[in-house]
Scaffold this active site. Structure first.
Site, mmCIF file in Angstrom:
data_model
loop_
_atom_site.group_PDB
_atom_site.id
_atom_site.type_symbol
_atom_site.label_atom_id
_atom_site.label_comp_id
_atom_site.label_asym_id
_atom_site.label_seq_id
_atom_site.Cartn_x
_atom_site.Cartn_y
_atom_site.Cartn_z
ATOM 1 N N THR A 25 -14.250 -9.869 21.340
ATOM 2 C CA THR A 25 -14.230 -8.404 21.423
ATOM 3 C C THR A 25 -13.358 -7.985 22.594
ATOM 4 O O THR A 25 -13.416 -8.600 23.660
ATOM 5 C CB THR A 25 -15.669 -7.881 21.629
ATOM 6 O OG1 THR A 25 -16.471 -8.314 20.531
ATOM 7 C CG2 THR A 25 -15.711 -6.362 21.697
ATOM 8 N N GLY A 26 -12.565 -6.950 22.392
ATOM 9 C CA GLY A 26 -11.699 -6.468 23.472
ATOM 10 C C GLY A 26 -10.254 -6.440 23.013
ATOM 11 O O GLY A 26 -9.929 -6.826 21.888
ATOM 12 N N SER A 27 -9.377 -6.003 23.915
ATOM 13 C CA SER A 27 -7.982 -5.792 23.515
ATOM 14 C C SER A 27 -7.279 -7.115 23.213
ATOM 15 O O SER A 27 -6.476 -7.201 22.273
ATOM 16 C CB SER A 27 -7.234 -5.011 24.597
ATOM 17 O OG SER A 27 -7.331 -5.665 25.844
ATOM 18 N N GLY A 82 -11.585 -12.958 24.974
ATOM 19 C CA GLY A 82 -11.072 -12.638 26.299
ATOM 20 C C GLY A 82 -12.153 -12.810 27.353
ATOM 21 O O GLY A 82 -13.262 -13.283 27.077
ATOM 22 N N ASP A 84 -13.300 -11.124 31.584
ATOM 23 C CA ASP A 84 -12.995 -10.187 32.667
ATOM 24 C C ASP A 84 -12.625 -10.907 33.954
ATOM 25 O O ASP A 84 -11.850 -10.403 34.756
ATOM 26 C CB ASP A 84 -14.194 -9.268 32.905
ATOM 27 C CG ASP A 84 -14.522 -8.466 31.663
ATOM 28 O OD1 ASP A 84 -13.611 -7.813 31.127
ATOM 29 O OD2 ASP A 84 -15.671 -8.535 31.199
ATOM 30 N N LYS A 94 -17.954 -12.122 31.512
ATOM 31 C CA LYS A 94 -17.664 -11.310 30.340
ATOM 32 C C LYS A 94 -18.643 -10.143 30.291
ATOM 33 O O LYS A 94 -19.582 -10.090 31.054
ATOM 34 C CB LYS A 94 -17.792 -12.165 29.065
ATOM 35 C CG LYS A 94 -16.687 -13.213 28.965
ATOM 36 C CD LYS A 94 -16.756 -14.003 27.667
ATOM 37 C CE LYS A 94 -16.837 -13.181 26.422
ATOM 38 N NZ LYS A 94 -15.757 -12.179 26.248
ATOM 39 N N GLU A 103 -21.633 -12.657 21.924
ATOM 40 C CA GLU A 103 -20.534 -13.415 22.539
ATOM 41 C C GLU A 103 -21.018 -14.770 23.046
ATOM 42 O O GLU A 103 -20.368 -15.799 22.830
ATOM 43 C CB GLU A 103 -19.909 -12.616 23.686
ATOM 44 C CG GLU A 103 -19.080 -11.433 23.198
ATOM 45 C CD GLU A 103 -18.430 -10.643 24.319
ATOM 46 O OE1 GLU A 103 -17.520 -9.868 24.018
ATOM 47 O OE2 GLU A 103 -18.814 -10.789 25.490
ATOM 48 N N LYS A 121 -6.851 -11.743 35.446
ATOM 49 C CA LYS A 121 -8.278 -12.094 35.321
ATOM 50 C C LYS A 121 -8.679 -13.257 36.241
ATOM 51 O O LYS A 121 -9.866 -13.587 36.328
ATOM 52 C CB LYS A 121 -8.603 -12.468 33.863
ATOM 53 C CG LYS A 121 -8.196 -11.420 32.832
ATOM 54 C CD LYS A 121 -8.975 -10.141 32.989
ATOM 55 C CE LYS A 121 -8.629 -9.074 31.979
ATOM 56 N NZ LYS A 121 -9.032 -9.308 30.639
HETATM 57 C C1 5RP Z 1 -16.131 -7.889 26.118
HETATM 58 C C2 5RP Z 1 -15.418 -8.939 26.883
HETATM 59 C C3 5RP Z 1 -13.932 -8.919 26.799
HETATM 60 O O1 5RP Z 1 -13.506 -10.150 26.309
HETATM 61 C C4 5RP Z 1 -13.371 -8.689 28.163
HETATM 62 O O2 5RP Z 1 -13.833 -7.424 28.616
HETATM 63 C C5 5RP Z 1 -11.834 -8.724 28.166
HETATM 64 O O3 5RP Z 1 -11.321 -7.612 27.507
HETATM 65 P P1 5RP Z 1 -9.763 -7.394 27.356
HETATM 66 O O4 5RP Z 1 -9.236 -8.474 26.462
HETATM 67 O O5 5RP Z 1 -9.665 -6.027 26.717
HETATM 68 O O6 5RP Z 1 -9.132 -7.438 28.726
HETATM 69 O O7 5RP Z 1 -15.991 -9.770 27.523
HETATM 70 O O8 5RP Z 1 -17.516 -8.003 26.315
#
Ligand code: 5RP
Length: 224
Positions: A25-27, A82, A84, A94, A103, A121
């Site tokens: 989940t996420g970009s 992904g 954080d 995450k 997740e 990150k």
């Molecule tokens: C969601 C997450 C995402 O993987 C994390 O926030 C990274 O997001 P992005 O790819 O948008 O930078 O852990 O719960």
């Protein structure tokens, strides 16, 4: 092509026919989902997917990927998501989204978990840039918060506009800051042992490979 897209496309090359693939989940995960769908259409790739969130389920379905619900699987071949924060030990933080439970289930269920990030990150220790997201049973949030304060945590419930953030699992989220000297694996164990905590954002020992993109190049780090 930006770094998130680059690293997601690189991970998508690890997907082979007949795999069961977990969708993050996420970009960055979104780019991975789009690339899987492209490979399905243009390269006749045949995969089954399991999503870590409602939003990723909808995205994958809209793009024509076969999505099964988690109840139907006991393990998956590959999970790509992904993060954080990523430490030198490949511990992840995450959960800026609201889907920690699924997740972590997929990360644990996967034969291979590839984390896909850009260099922003990378951190020296978990909690360097973000508080630790901790999902709590709604009626237990004060009790859980009090227990977490006893091990030095400080923070409060995550807000969403004028209300409280609620995860896809129906939990509330405490965003808590801890002593940076506290080792992530000790904190992980302490959170796991806190009554009322459903799940939390520290992923220790779950990632086999982290792909890190920076200015068009990809570095691969493997767990020892
Ligand atoms: C969601 C997450 C995402 O993987 C994390 O926030 C990274 O997001 P992005 O790819 O948008 O930078 O852990 O719960």
């Amino acid at each position: 092509m930006n770094d998130k897209q680059l690293v997601a496309l690189h991970a998508a090359r690890q997907v082979h026919n007949d795999m069961v693939v977990g969708l993050g989940t996420g970009s960055t995960a979104n780019y991975f989902i789009e690339e899987l769908a492209r490979r399905q259409t243009e390269e006749n790739l045949h995969v089954t997917t399991v999503a870590s969130s409602v939003v990723s389920t909808i995205k994958a379905q809209q793009l024509g990927l076969r999505v099964v619900s988690m109840e139907h699987i006991s393990h998956i071949d590959l999970y790509v998501d992904g993060a954080d924060e990523v430490t030198p030990e490949l511990t992840l933080l995450k959960g800026r989204g609201s889907d920690l439970v699924r997740e972590k289930l997929l990360a644990r269920a996967a034969d291979h978990f590839i984390a896909v990030v850009d260099r922003s990150k990378l951190v020296a220790h978990i909690g360097e840039k973000f508080p630790i997201p901790i999902e709590v049973i709604p009626f237990a949030w004060r009790l859980a918060k009090h227990t977490l304060e006893q091990i030095g945590g400080q923070g409060d419930l995550r807000k969403n506009g004028d209300g409280l953030a609620v995860t896809s699992h129906g939990s509330l989220v405490l965003d808590m800051v801890f002593d940076p000297e506290l080792d992530a694996s000790i904190l992980d164990a302490a959170l796991n042992a806190t009554p009322g905590v459903v799940e939390h954002g520290i992923f220790t020992g779950l990632t086999g490979v982290v792909l890190i993109a920076h200015e068009g190049q990809i570095e691969e780090r493997r767990a020892p």
